[in-house]
Design a protein around this motif. Structure first.
Motif, PDB file in Angstrom:
ATOM      1  N   HIS A 155      37.163  30.466  41.934  1.00 52.94           N
ATOM      2  CA  HIS A 155      38.040  30.972  41.101  1.00 52.94           C
ATOM      3  C   HIS A 155      37.412  30.394  39.563  1.00 52.94           C
ATOM      4  N   ASP A 156      37.006  29.523  39.268  1.00 51.01           N
ATOM      5  CA  ASP A 156      36.668  29.182  38.058  1.00 51.01           C
ATOM      6  C   ASP A 156      35.765  30.230  37.370  1.00 51.01           C
ATOM      7  N   LEU A 157      35.117  31.208  38.214  1.00 50.06           N
ATOM      8  CA  LEU A 157      34.323  32.038  37.623  1.00 50.06           C
ATOM      9  C   LEU A 157      34.949  33.396  37.389  1.00 50.06           C
ATOM     10  N   MET A 158      36.379  33.411  37.827  1.00 48.30           N
ATOM     11  CA  MET A 158      36.985  34.646  37.433  1.00 48.30           C
ATOM     12  C   MET A 158      38.408  34.327  36.783  1.00 48.30           C
ATOM     13  N   LEU A 159      38.610  33.343  35.881  1.00 53.07           N
ATOM     14  CA  LEU A 159      39.818  32.877  35.264  1.00 53.07           C
ATOM     15  C   LEU A 159      39.939  34.175  34.288  1.00 53.07           C
ATOM     16  N   ILE A 160      41.333  34.627  34.198  1.00 52.38           N
ATOM     17  CA  ILE A 160      41.860  35.508  33.491  1.00 52.38           C
ATOM     18  C   ILE A 160      42.147  34.993  31.986  1.00 52.38           C
ATOM     19  N   THR A 211      31.675  38.122  36.258  1.00 56.71           N
ATOM     20  CA  THR A 211      31.214  37.421  37.445  1.00 56.71           C
ATOM     21  C   THR A 211      30.166  38.147  38.082  1.00 56.71           C
ATOM     22  N   THR A 212      29.020  37.657  38.134  1.00 55.04           N
ATOM     23  CA  THR A 212      27.648  37.998  38.927  1.00 55.04           C
ATOM     24  C   THR A 212      27.636  37.412  40.457  1.00 55.04           C
ATOM     25  N   LEU A 213      27.004  37.988  41.068  1.00 54.83           N
ATOM     26  CA  LEU A 213      26.461  37.387  42.478  1.00 54.83           C
ATOM     27  C   LEU A 213      25.810  36.291  42.339  1.00 54.83           C
ATOM     28  N   PRO A 214      24.742  36.117  41.373  1.00 57.01           N
ATOM     29  CA  PRO A 214      23.998  34.917  41.231  1.00 57.01           C
ATOM     30  C   PRO A 214      24.771  33.720  40.891  1.00 57.01           C
ATOM     31  N   ILE A 265      30.560  41.356  40.689  1.00 52.09           N
ATOM     32  CA  ILE A 265      31.515  40.865  41.759  1.00 52.09           C
ATOM     33  C   ILE A 265      32.864  40.803  41.147  1.00 52.09           C
ATOM     34  N   GLY A 266      33.809  41.149  41.823  1.00 53.36           N
ATOM     35  CA  GLY A 266      35.238  40.743  41.253  1.00 53.36           C
ATOM     36  C   GLY A 266      36.424  41.071  42.215  1.00 53.36           C
ATOM     37  N   GLY A 267      37.518  40.785  41.701  1.00 52.47           N
ATOM     38  CA  GLY A 267      38.687  41.069  42.758  1.00 52.47           C
ATOM     39  C   GLY A 267      38.728  40.040  44.101  1.00 52.47           C
ATOM     40  N   ASN A 268      39.196  40.483  45.126  1.00 53.88           N
ATOM     41  CA  ASN A 268      39.252  39.762  46.281  1.00 53.88           C
ATOM     42  C   ASN A 268      37.737  39.537  46.765  1.00 53.88           C
ATOM     43  N   ALA A 269      36.736  40.204  46.377  1.00 55.47           N
ATOM     44  CA  ALA A 269      35.407  40.206  46.943  1.00 55.47           C
ATOM     45  C   ALA A 269      35.042  38.732  46.624  1.00 55.47           C
ATOM     46  N   ILE A 270      35.463  38.012  45.377  1.00 58.90           N
ATOM     47  CA  ILE A 270      34.762  36.853  45.000  1.00 58.90           C
ATOM     48  C   ILE A 270      35.243  35.865  45.938  1.00 58.90           C
ATOM     49  N   THR A 311      33.796  45.060  43.968  1.00 50.68           N
ATOM     50  CA  THR A 311      34.425  45.357  42.491  1.00 50.68           C
ATOM     51  C   THR A 311      35.899  45.575  42.519  1.00 50.68           C
ATOM     52  N   LYS A 312      36.538  45.767  43.791  1.00 44.58           N
ATOM     53  CA  LYS A 312      37.901  46.391  43.890  1.00 44.58           C
ATOM     54  C   LYS A 312      38.923  45.415  43.501  1.00 44.58           C
ATOM     55  N   SER A 313      39.891  45.596  42.792  1.00 37.08           N
ATOM     56  CA  SER A 313      40.807  44.592  42.185  1.00 37.08           C
ATOM     57  C   SER A 313      41.706  43.927  43.525  1.00 37.08           C
ATOM     58  N   ASP A 314      42.138  43.173  43.196  1.00 29.74           N
ATOM     59  CA  ASP A 314      43.326  42.487  44.106  1.00 29.74           C
ATOM     60  C   ASP A 314      44.494  43.672  44.541  1.00 29.74           C
ATOM     61  N   GLU A 315      44.957  44.260  43.715  1.00 30.11           N
ATOM     62  CA  GLU A 315      46.014  45.273  43.796  1.00 30.11           C
ATOM     63  C   GLU A 315      45.478  46.286  44.945  1.00 30.11           C
ATOM     64  N   THR A 316      44.250  46.616  44.569  1.00 33.00           N
ATOM     65  CA  THR A 316      43.779  47.946  45.382  1.00 33.00           C
ATOM     66  C   THR A 316      43.435  47.537  46.764  1.00 33.00           C
ATOM     67  N   THR A 317      43.050  46.317  46.986  1.00 31.75           N
ATOM     68  CA  THR A 317      42.813  45.791  48.628  1.00 31.75           C
ATOM     69  C   THR A 317      43.851  45.025  48.917  1.00 31.75           C
ATOM     70  N   HIS A 318      45.134  44.981  48.378  1.00 33.30           N
ATOM     71  CA  HIS A 318      46.263  44.129  48.829  1.00 33.30           C
ATOM     72  C   HIS A 318      46.860  44.669  50.105  1.00 33.30           C
ATOM     73  N   GLY A 319      46.788  44.174  51.238  1.00 35.97           N
ATOM     74  CA  GLY A 319      47.879  44.689  52.110  1.00 35.97           C
ATOM     75  C   GLY A 319      46.726  45.166  53.368  1.00 35.97           C
TER      76      GLY A 319
END
Length: 206
Positions: free
Chosen positions: A44-49, A62-65, A95-100, A197-205
């Motif tokens: 979460h520290d890597l993707m703070l809004i 954020t990157t995978l490395p 990398i982003g969204g839920n994938a992180i 890279t999908k957002s939380d909203e895209t993958t929600h549910g």
């Protein structure tokens, strides 16, 4: 922010429930939950809004490395380069969204298993984490060697194995395989780049 917090709380609740199924003592349960939540916190520290004038602007890139380094950092020795036991190699894949959080949990379970039963449970064992991008897919390999000799695949799947399979095939729409070689475990996974890279909203549910 409301959506993000609800997602994280739901994920934390699920981790508590799943951890309780395999923990043998309250102390073991507490330790497992603390470590898994710690992995999520580092991710979460890597993707703070960031916020500008009270409005959400953008997520920190954020990157995978960066994510791999953050998750395996508790297992890195304090010393010189020649003391290294975990080797990381791969391109700066976004990398982003839920994938992180999904990848963070996945790597945490690999590292935990290596520390308990695999290459990181000995003083000479090493882990190589390598990935590449081919035909719009991320191909990642987790390779252990120098640890206890393996006699083959376990008779039953543990918590980490089940969680990894659910994350890769379910949340990330990818594939995962394991080779229980005598010299060490090798895990290979492939994930469509678009799922990283999908957002939380895209993958929600889903």
């Amino acid at each position: 922010m409301n959506h993000r917090v609800k997602n994280l709380l739901a994920l934390a609740s699920g981790l508590v429930a799943l951890s309780a199924r395999t923990a043998k003592t309250p102390q073991e349960l507490a330790e497992a939950i603390q470590k898994r939540l710690g992995a999520l916190a580092r991710a979460h520290d890597l993707m703070l809004i960031e916020f500008t004038e009270g409005k959400e602007s953008s997520e920190r890139p954020t990157t995978l490395p960066a994510l791999v380094g953050a998750i395996v950092s508790p297992y890195l020795p304090q010393g010189h380069d020649e003391d290294a036991r975990i080797f990381i190699s791969g391109p700066d894949t976004p990398i982003g969204g839920n994938a992180i959080t999904s990848i963070a949990l996945l790597l945490h379970e690999f590292a935990t298993n290596a520390a308990k039963h695999g290459a990181l449970s000995t003083s000479t064992g090493q882990v190589n984490i390598e990935w590449s991008v081919e035909r719009d897919e991320l191909l990642l390999t987790w390779r252990e060697h120098g640890g206890p000799s393996l006699s083959g695949e376990p008779k039953r799947e543990g918590f980490g194995g089940g969680l990894a399979r659910a994350i890769v095939t379910g949340q990330l729409a990818g594939q995962i395989s394991r080779d229980w070689n005598p010299e060490g475990l090798v895990v290979r996974l492939s994930v469509p780049l678009e799922r990283l890279t999908k957002s939380d909203e895209t993958t929600h549910g889903r």
